[in-house]
Write a protein that holds these residues in place. Structure first.
Motif, PDB file in Angstrom:
ATOM      1  N   GLN A 173       0.806  -1.219   0.000  1.00 12.64           N
ATOM      2  CA  GLN A 173       0.000   0.000   0.000  1.00 12.64           C
ATOM      3  C   GLN A 173       0.841   1.273   0.000  1.00 12.64           C
ATOM      4  N   ARG A 174       2.150   1.147   0.212  1.00 16.85           N
ATOM      5  CA  ARG A 174       3.018   2.323   0.264  1.00 16.85           C
ATOM      6  C   ARG A 174       3.101   2.966  -1.109  1.00 16.85           C
ATOM      7  N   GLN A 175       3.395   4.244  -1.133  1.00 18.70           N
ATOM      8  CA  GLN A 175       3.429   4.993  -2.385  1.00 18.70           C
ATOM      9  C   GLN A 175       4.821   5.058  -3.013  1.00 18.70           C
ATOM     10  N   ASP A 176       5.856   4.721  -2.250  1.00 15.53           N
ATOM     11  CA  ASP A 176       7.217   4.931  -2.747  1.00 15.53           C
ATOM     12  C   ASP A 176       7.921   3.637  -3.155  1.00 15.53           C
ATOM     13  N   LEU A 177       7.177   2.567  -3.369  1.00 16.29           N
ATOM     14  CA  LEU A 177       7.776   1.312  -3.793  1.00 16.29           C
ATOM     15  C   LEU A 177       8.060   1.341  -5.288  1.00 16.29           C
ATOM     16  N   ASP A 178       9.163   0.709  -5.698  1.00 16.53           N
ATOM     17  CA  ASP A 178       9.406   0.577  -7.126  1.00 16.53           C
ATOM     18  C   ASP A 178       8.614  -0.622  -7.647  1.00 16.53           C
ATOM     19  N   PRO A 179       8.408  -0.706  -8.976  1.00 11.20           N
ATOM     20  CA  PRO A 179       7.569  -1.773  -9.538  1.00 11.20           C
ATOM     21  C   PRO A 179       8.049  -3.183  -9.205  1.00 11.20           C
ATOM     22  N   ILE A 180       9.364  -3.384  -9.109  1.00 11.49           N
ATOM     23  CA  ILE A 180       9.880  -4.721  -8.820  1.00 11.49           C
ATOM     24  C   ILE A 180       9.593  -5.106  -7.372  1.00 11.49           C
ATOM     25  N   GLU A 181       9.700  -4.156  -6.442  1.00 13.99           N
ATOM     26  CA  GLU A 181       9.355  -4.436  -5.047  1.00 13.99           C
ATOM     27  C   GLU A 181       7.894  -4.882  -4.937  1.00 13.99           C
ATOM     28  N   ILE A 182       7.021  -4.190  -5.657  1.00  8.43           N
ATOM     29  CA  ILE A 182       5.599  -4.553  -5.637  1.00  8.43           C
ATOM     30  C   ILE A 182       5.407  -5.940  -6.246  1.00  8.43           C
ATOM     31  N   SER A 183       6.088  -6.199  -7.367  1.00  5.89           N
ATOM     32  CA  SER A 183       5.971  -7.498  -8.033  1.00  5.89           C
ATOM     33  C   SER A 183       6.416  -8.625  -7.114  1.00  5.89           C
ATOM     34  N   LEU A 184       7.542  -8.434  -6.429  1.00  8.03           N
ATOM     35  CA  LEU A 184       8.061  -9.467  -5.524  1.00  8.03           C
ATOM     36  C   LEU A 184       7.106  -9.701  -4.348  1.00  8.03           C
ATOM     37  N   SER A 185       6.506  -8.626  -3.855  1.00  8.44           N
ATOM     38  CA  SER A 185       5.551  -8.764  -2.752  1.00  8.44           C
ATOM     39  C   SER A 185       4.324  -9.551  -3.197  1.00  8.44           C
ATOM     40  N   TYR A 186       3.825  -9.249  -4.413  1.00  8.62           N
ATOM     41  CA  TYR A 186       2.694 -10.006  -4.950  1.00  8.62           C
ATOM     42  C   TYR A 186       3.061 -11.488  -5.081  1.00  8.62           C
ATOM     43  N   GLN A 187       4.260 -11.763  -5.606  1.00  6.48           N
ATOM     44  CA  GLN A 187       4.673 -13.143  -5.822  1.00  6.48           C
ATOM     45  C   GLN A 187       4.809 -13.893  -4.500  1.00  6.48           C
ATOM     46  N   ARG A 188       5.319 -13.215  -3.478  1.00  7.12           N
ATOM     47  CA  ARG A 188       5.457 -13.858  -2.169  1.00  7.12           C
ATOM     48  C   ARG A 188       4.095 -14.189  -1.562  1.00  7.12           C
ATOM     49  N   LEU A 189       3.137 -13.288  -1.741  1.00 13.48           N
ATOM     50  CA  LEU A 189       1.789 -13.559  -1.234  1.00 13.48           C
ATOM     51  C   LEU A 189       1.186 -14.776  -1.933  1.00 13.48           C
ATOM     52  N   ILE A 190       1.439 -14.887  -3.230  1.00 13.94           N
ATOM     53  CA  ILE A 190       0.920 -16.034  -3.988  1.00 13.94           C
ATOM     54  C   ILE A 190       1.618 -17.320  -3.561  1.00 13.94           C
ATOM     55  N   ASP A 191       2.945 -17.275  -3.433  1.00 17.65           N
ATOM     56  CA  ASP A 191       3.720 -18.486  -3.147  1.00 17.65           C
ATOM     57  C   ASP A 191       3.628 -18.926  -1.692  1.00 17.65           C
ATOM     58  N   GLU A 192       3.746 -17.959  -0.765  1.00 18.95           N
ATOM     59  CA  GLU A 192       3.886 -18.313   0.644  1.00 18.95           C
ATOM     60  C   GLU A 192       2.572 -18.309   1.416  1.00 18.95           C
ATOM     61  N   ILE A 193       1.583 -17.569   0.919  1.00 22.03           N
ATOM     62  CA  ILE A 193       0.269 -17.563   1.574  1.00 22.03           C
ATOM     63  C   ILE A 193      -0.719 -18.410   0.769  1.00 22.03           C
ATOM     64  N   ASN A 194      -0.245 -18.896  -0.393  1.00 19.03           N
ATOM     65  CA  ASN A 194      -1.076 -19.740  -1.263  1.00 19.03           C
ATOM     66  C   ASN A 194      -2.343 -19.033  -1.723  1.00 19.03           C
ATOM     67  N   LEU A 195      -2.179 -17.798  -2.192  1.00 15.64           N
ATOM     68  CA  LEU A 195      -3.308 -17.039  -2.718  1.00 15.64           C
ATOM     69  C   LEU A 195      -3.358 -17.151  -4.234  1.00 15.64           C
ATOM     70  N   THR A 196      -4.555 -17.163  -4.781  1.00 18.35           N
ATOM     71  CA  THR A 196      -4.708 -17.053  -6.230  1.00 18.35           C
ATOM     72  C   THR A 196      -4.641 -15.570  -6.586  1.00 18.35           C
ATOM     73  N   GLN A 197      -4.492 -15.268  -7.873  1.00 17.30           N
ATOM     74  CA  GLN A 197      -4.477 -13.865  -8.289  1.00 17.30           C
ATOM     75  C   GLN A 197      -5.809 -13.190  -7.953  1.00 17.30           C
ATOM     76  N   GLU A 198      -6.897 -13.943  -8.042  1.00 22.73           N
ATOM     77  CA  GLU A 198      -8.208 -13.392  -7.715  1.00 22.73           C
ATOM     78  C   GLU A 198      -8.287 -13.041  -6.229  1.00 22.73           C
ATOM     79  N   GLN A 199      -7.813 -13.938  -5.368  1.00 23.32           N
ATOM     80  CA  GLN A 199      -7.808 -13.679  -3.920  1.00 23.32           C
ATOM     81  C   GLN A 199      -6.884 -12.522  -3.582  1.00 23.32           C
ATOM     82  N   LEU A 200      -5.735 -12.485  -4.257  1.00 28.14           N
ATOM     83  CA  LEU A 200      -4.781 -11.404  -4.032  1.00 28.14           C
ATOM     84  C   LEU A 200      -5.390 -10.061  -4.427  1.00 28.14           C
TER      85      LEU A 200
END
Length: 300
Positions: free
Chosen positions: A132-159
Motif C-alpha cells: 500500500q506504500r506509495q514509494d515502492l518501485d515496480p519490482i518491489e511490488i511485483s516481488l511482494s505479490y509473488q510472495r503472497l501467492i507463493d507463501e500464503i497460497n493465494l490465487t491472483q483473484e484472492q490477491l
C-alpha cells in the motif's frame, strides 16, 4: 487537564500488563488480552526486533533522516504495529521506517499497536501493508505479490481482493519478474519506468532485452519510443503501412495555437471525421494538472 491525566494513567496501566511475568499475555484468549491487543502502548525500542519477513530490504538514508527530523519535531504520529513473541519481546509487523528513524534520534520508546499473530499472518500483514506504500518501485511490488501467492497460497483473484487492485494490474506486475535481472535492477534503481518494463517483456531473447535496455539509457528513450522499437524488432510494424495523417483544417490549427497559449501546454487536436475528434491536453505533473484544471474551470 483532567482528560490528559486520564490518558497518562491509562498508558501506565497498559504498560503494567506487559511488565507482569506471572500473568504474561501470550494469546488472545488470555486474561486481560482484550485490554492490550489492538491498543496503543508505548514500547521500549530495545524490546522490538525487526520482522524477518519484511519484503523491503533497502531504506533510503536521506529519507530516513527527514523522517527522523519530523519525528523529533512532532513525535511518531502513526504508531507502528508489532506482534507479541514472548515476555516483553515483540516483532515488527509494519512501520520499520518509523522504527529506524526513532532509533536514529535516540528515542527510548515508540507508540505501537500490539497484535498476536502467527508467522503466516505476520508475513501477510507485512506484505499487504508494504504494497500500500506509495514509494515502492515496480519490482518491489511485483516481488511482494509473488510472495503472497507463493507463501500464503493465494490465487491472483484472492490477491486482488486482499490488496484492492484489479487482477489485470496484478498480472502486469507479476510479468515484470520475467525480465532479465539486470533490467529488473535498472527498474529498482529508477532508470526505467514500469512502462519501459512492460514494453521489454515482449522481447523474449534476454540478450536483446539487454541491448534495448542499453539503448534506452544511452538515448533517454521514452516509453512510446521503446514500444515502437520493440514492435520494429519483433516485425510487428512491417505488415502495417503507416497511415498518412490528414491535414488539419485552418480553423483547427488556429484553435491549437489559441488553446496552447491560454493553457501554457502543447495542445493537440485529432480529427476523426464527421465533425468528431479529440482535444488532447498534456500535463507534466499533478501540480501542472491542477493549474490547467483551474484555467479550464475559470478559477483564478
Amino acid at each position: 487537564m483532567a482528560k490528559a491525566t486520564k490518558k497518562q494513567a491509562l498508558g501506565r496501566g497498559l504498560s503494567a500488563l506487559l511488565k507482569d511475568p506471572d500473568h504474561d499475555i501470550k494469546s488472545a484468549e488470555d486474561k486481560n488480552a482484550d485490554k492490550l491487543v489492538g491498543h496503543i502502548v508505548e514500547l521500549e525500542l530495545t524490546s522490538i526486533e525487526v520482522n524477518p519477513f519484511q519484503p523491503r530490504t533497502s531504506f533510503n538514508e536521506e529519507s530516513l533522516r527527514e523522517l527522523a527530523s519530523s519525528i523529533k519535531e512532532l513525535g511518531v504520529i502513526q504508531p507502528i504495529t508489532v506482534r507479541k513473541l514472548d515476555f516483553n519481546k515483540f516483532q515488527l509487523v509494519s512501520g520499520e521506517r518509523r522504527f529506524r528513524a526513532s532509533k536514529l534520534i535516540g528515542l527510548e520508546t515508540i507508540p505501537a499497536y500490539i497484535r498476536i499473530a502467527n508467522d503466516q499472518e505476520s508475513l501477510e500483514m507485512a506484505l499487504v501493508e508494504n504494497i500500500q506504500r506509495q514509494d515502492l518501485d515496480p519490482i518491489e511490488i511485483s516481488l511482494s505479490y509473488q510472495r503472497l501467492i507463493d507463501e500464503i497460497n493465494l490465487t491472483q483473484e484472492q490477491l486482488s481482493e486482499r490488496v484492492g487492485k484489479n487482477r489485470s494490474t496484478i498480472a502486469n506486475y507479476l510479468r515484470l519478474l520475467k525480465l532479465d535481472p539486470i533490467v529488473q535492477t535498472g527498474m529498482r534503481d529508477g532508470f526505467l519506468s514500469m512502462g519501459h518494463g512492460r514494453a521489454l517483456i515482449n522481447i523474449e531473447d534476454p540478450q536483446m532485452q539487454l541491448d534495448i535496455y542499453e539503448r534506452i539509457l544511452e538515448r533517454s528513450l521514452s516509453v512510446r519510443d521503446t514500444e515502437k522499437l520493440v514492435r520494429e524488432l519483433n516485425g510487428d510494424d512491417a505488415a502495417k503501412p503507416a497511415k498518412k495523417a490528414k491535414a488539419l483544417p485552418t480553423e483547427f490549427k488556429k484553435g491549437i495555437r489559441e488553446f496552447s497559449d491560454y493553457l501554457g501546454a502543447k495542445v493537440d487536436i485529432k480529427v476523426a471525421g464527421k465533425g468528431k475528434g479529440k482535444l488532447i491536453i498534456p500535463f507534466n505533473s499533478e501540480e501542472d494538472y491542477n493549474r490547467i484544471k483551474k484555467l479550464i474551470q475559470g478559477e483564478s
